[in-house]
Design a protein around this motif. Structure first.
Motif, short mmCIF file in Angstrom:
data_model
loop_
_atom_site.label_atom_id
_atom_site.label_comp_id
_atom_site.label_asym_id
_atom_site.label_seq_id
_atom_site.Cartn_x
_atom_site.Cartn_y
_atom_site.Cartn_z
N HIS A 62 48.69 21.27 30.36
CA HIS A 62 48.16 21.15 29.00
C HIS A 62 49.09 21.85 28.02
CE1 HIS A 62 46.48 25.02 30.26
NE2 HIS A 62 46.22 25.32 29.00
N ALA A 63 48.77 21.73 26.72
CA ALA A 63 49.76 22.09 25.70
C ALA A 63 49.68 23.54 25.21
CB ALA A 63 49.63 21.14 24.50
N HIS A 64 48.80 24.36 25.75
CA HIS A 64 48.80 25.76 25.31
C HIS A 64 50.17 26.37 25.57
CE1 HIS A 64 44.18 26.52 25.25
NE2 HIS A 64 44.67 26.34 24.03
N ILE A 65 50.55 27.27 24.65
CA ILE A 65 51.92 27.79 24.69
C ILE A 65 52.19 28.65 25.94
CG2 ILE A 65 52.04 30.00 23.41
CD1 ILE A 65 53.86 26.82 22.32
N ASP A 66 51.14 29.25 26.50
CA ASP A 66 51.35 30.01 27.75
C ASP A 66 51.48 29.08 28.95
OD1 ASP A 66 48.60 29.41 27.41
OD2 ASP A 66 48.02 30.99 28.81
N HIS A 67 51.47 27.75 28.70
CA HIS A 67 51.72 26.76 29.76
C HIS A 67 52.94 25.89 29.48
CE1 HIS A 67 48.04 27.47 32.17
NE2 HIS A 67 47.72 28.08 31.04
N CYS A 68 53.28 25.72 28.18
CA CYS A 68 54.43 24.85 27.87
C CYS A 68 55.52 25.54 27.05
CB CYS A 68 53.97 23.57 27.16
SG CYS A 68 53.57 23.82 25.43
N GLY A 69 55.28 26.76 26.61
CA GLY A 69 56.13 27.40 25.60
C GLY A 69 57.55 27.73 26.00
N LEU A 70 57.87 27.66 27.30
CA LEU A 70 59.28 27.91 27.67
C LEU A 70 60.02 26.63 28.06
CD1 LEU A 70 59.61 31.26 29.71
CD2 LEU A 70 60.40 30.77 27.41
N LEU A 71 59.38 25.47 27.88
CA LEU A 71 60.08 24.22 28.21
C LEU A 71 61.41 24.08 27.47
CD1 LEU A 71 57.10 21.67 28.35
CD2 LEU A 71 58.63 22.26 30.25
N ALA A 93 51.86 19.25 22.23
CA ALA A 93 53.05 20.05 22.59
C ALA A 93 54.10 19.91 21.50
CB ALA A 93 53.61 19.61 23.94
N ARG A 94 54.20 18.72 20.91
CA ARG A 94 55.19 18.50 19.86
C ARG A 94 54.99 19.49 18.70
NH1 ARG A 94 54.28 13.23 18.74
NH2 ARG A 94 55.91 12.57 20.16
N ILE A 95 53.76 19.61 18.21
CA ILE A 95 53.56 20.50 17.05
C ILE A 95 53.59 21.96 17.47
CG2 ILE A 95 52.35 18.79 15.65
CD1 ILE A 95 49.72 20.06 16.34
N LEU A 96 53.09 22.26 18.67
CA LEU A 96 53.06 23.67 19.10
C LEU A 96 54.46 24.20 19.40
CD1 LEU A 96 49.81 23.60 21.24
CD2 LEU A 96 50.24 25.10 19.29
N LEU A 97 55.30 23.35 20.00
CA LEU A 97 56.66 23.81 20.34
C LEU A 97 57.50 23.96 19.08
CD1 LEU A 97 57.39 21.84 23.64
CD2 LEU A 97 56.86 24.26 23.40
N MET A 98 57.31 23.04 18.13
CA MET A 98 58.05 23.16 16.86
C MET A 98 57.67 24.46 16.16
SD MET A 98 60.35 21.22 15.88
CE MET A 98 61.15 19.68 16.24
N ASP A 99 56.37 24.74 16.17
CA ASP A 99 55.88 25.97 15.54
C ASP A 99 56.44 27.20 16.28
OD1 ASP A 99 53.87 27.18 13.68
OD2 ASP A 99 53.08 27.97 15.57
N SER A 100 56.47 27.11 17.60
CA SER A 100 56.98 28.22 18.40
C SER A 100 58.46 28.48 18.11
CB SER A 100 56.76 27.90 19.89
OG SER A 100 57.34 28.89 20.70
N ALA A 101 59.25 27.38 17.99
CA ALA A 101 60.68 27.54 17.69
C ALA A 101 60.87 28.25 16.34
CB ALA A 101 61.37 26.17 17.67
N LYS A 102 60.03 27.88 15.37
CA LYS A 102 60.10 28.53 14.05
C LYS A 102 59.81 30.02 14.17
CE LYS A 102 58.95 24.95 10.80
NZ LYS A 102 57.87 24.03 11.09
N ILE A 103 58.77 30.35 14.94
CA ILE A 103 58.41 31.77 15.11
C ILE A 103 59.55 32.52 15.80
CG2 ILE A 103 56.80 33.37 16.26
CD1 ILE A 103 54.62 31.18 15.87
N GLN A 104 60.14 31.90 16.85
CA GLN A 104 61.26 32.55 17.57
C GLN A 104 62.41 32.86 16.60
OE1 GLN A 104 60.95 33.07 20.81
NE2 GLN A 104 59.23 31.72 21.21
#
Ligand SMILES: [Zn+2]
Length: 465
Positions: A62-71, A93-104
């Protein structure tokens, strides 16, 4: 074959479980980001403990970041194979990973501002370009269809009822002339969720990798959510003329709240005030959820016959810009503000809490699990003073919680999830995604049900299957 646990091992984040076949096929189940583990978090996210370029494919529960955030980091380090998941998981995952990249990127820029001469600048774990590359490797697989990945492996995804698109992963693996069935639960939702279908039963497995977040607790509220919400909003906004601040994850919890508020409007019991969702990510996530009505349970489908917008009601406004978000601070009118992050560790909600915590007419409402060390966790524990943006604040506002609003099942749900399995035929259950003391107590509950072979893997521990 063997399985190695490279994350969510005696902890609740960083899910990563690697299955290696004799023919050298390497299957990674989830690739989650470690979060909130103190000083070691960064280090944990920087080294996988295996070579990403040698992986054959990834299966995402599933798309939670603690499951997909290091892809994207996996891709940045050389992984070029497919990533299998359900269609809604790909969209989220598309919106969560984009958001995660911004935060990083922002975090790295912030850290580099304080650099002294000669110090090496911090680099983000990954960039938006890595996310774009990662998304191009996604391959969708429908629920409840046997999908052949290669001659020795087939995949079946069943609904796990945890968030939109969440799946339990079932693999049939042929090796040395025999077939082994491995089930990975992903995160397991609740039976009787407001929006989602209940977790599905599944075919007998030989090995089960199972989450255990709430392996030791029950979280049923005595009152239905709508009644409890109405009471809190009525007391705070109508009687005391205050504000209700709700820290909520942008994906899942926010929409669940909107759905409950919409249902209240349909029953004519929604208090007449302004409702704000202050999170650009929540707006995008709500749109993804609108695009996937197929995942809702029958109760929701009934409501959709009468109301085509189950997340929209009178008085609701999505806030996107920072300026609009700030403007809420100086607006004295009673209102409800739903904002992230869910555990109030960061994001816009932290500002709303600061601005409203010192006034007894307001309420801060927690809707789900919060790690004890987080701001939401401290408020739930009844702390009378909290540290916010470098200052101490007295907790004068009322603190409330709705425990049953959790995306994770409690131990009764977890036991029900596994109840279709014949314990005699399960060779081993591996407990992951839980705190160690909780896992030990959940292991006992499983033994009481006849499951005798249970392991609680340590970080990087390997098992021969
Ligand atoms: Zn999850």
């Amino acid at each position: 074959m063997k399985v190695t646990f490279h994350g969510a091992a005696r902890a609740v984040t960083g899910s990563k479980h690697l299955i290696t076949l004799k023919n050298n096929t390497q299957i990674l189940l989830d690739c989650g980001l470690f979060q909130g583990m103190g000083d070691v978090t960064e280090q944990l996210n920087e080294s996988f403990g295996f070579d990403p370029s040698q992986l054959t494919y990834v299966i995402l529960s599933h798309a939670h970041i603690d499951h997909c955030g290091l892809l994207p980091r996996l891709v940045a380090e050389g992984f070029s194979g497919p990533i299998y998941c359900t269609p809604p998981t790909m969209d989220l995952a598309r919106i969560l990973l984009m958001d995660s990249a911004k935060i990083q990127t922002q975090d790295a820029e912030y850290a580099n501002k304080k650099l002294r001469n000669g110090e090496t600048p911090e680099l983000p774990l990954y960039s938006e370009e890595h996310v774009v590359q990662t998304l191009s490797q996604f391959k969708i697989v429908a629920y409840n269809e046997e999908f052949t990945i290669d001659p020795s492996v087939s995949l079946y995804l069943s609904d796990a009822g945890h968030i939109v698109g969440s799946a339990a992963v079932h693999l049939n693996i042929k090796e040395d002339g025999k077939t082994t069935r491995i089930t990975f639960s992903g995160d397991v939702g609740r039976y009787g969720d407001l929006l989602l279908k209940s977790p599905q039963r599944f075919t007998q497995a030989d090995y089960i990798i199972m989450e255990s977040t709430y392996g030791d607790s029950l979280h049923k509220d005595l009152e239905p959510i709508e009644e409890a919400l109405r009471e809190i909003i009525h007391q705070t906004c109508i009687l005391r003329k205050g504000k209700v601040i709700i820290p909520a994850f942008s994906v899942g919890r926010t929409q669940e709240l909107l759905f409950a508020l919409n249902a209240m409007e349909l029953r004519n019991i929604l208090p007449d005030v302004q409702y704000y969702v202050d999170s650009p990510l929540a707006l995008q996530a709500t749109e993804v959820l609108r695009d996937h009505p197929e995942v809702y349970n029958n109760g929701v489908k009934e409501i959709m016959k009468k109301d085509d917008d189950i997340f929209g009601f009178k008085g609701l406004k999505f806030i996107e810009s920072v300026a609009e978000s700030k403007a809420l601070n100086s607006d004295p009118r009673p209102c409800v503000i739903i904002s992230s992050s869910g555990m109030a560790e960061g994001g816009r909600v932290k500002h709303h809490i600061r601005n409203n915590i010192g006034n007894a007419k307001n309420t801060i409402l927690m809707v789900g699990y919060a790690e004890p060390k987080t701001l939401a966790g401290k408020l739930l524990a009844g702390d009378k003073k909290v540290w916010l943006f470098g200052e101490d604040y007295d907790v004068t506002a009322k603190i409330s919680s709705l425990k049953s609003m959790s995306a994770h099942g409690d131990y009764e749900d977890l036991l029900q999830f596994i109840s279709g399995q014949d314990p005699e035929r399960v060779k081993r259950i591996f407990l992951v995604h839980g705190e160690y003391d909780v896992q030990q107590r959940f292991a006992q509950r499983l033994r009481d049900k006849g499951f005798d072979h249970i392991a609680i893997p340590e970080y990087h521990q390997e098992f021969e299957l």
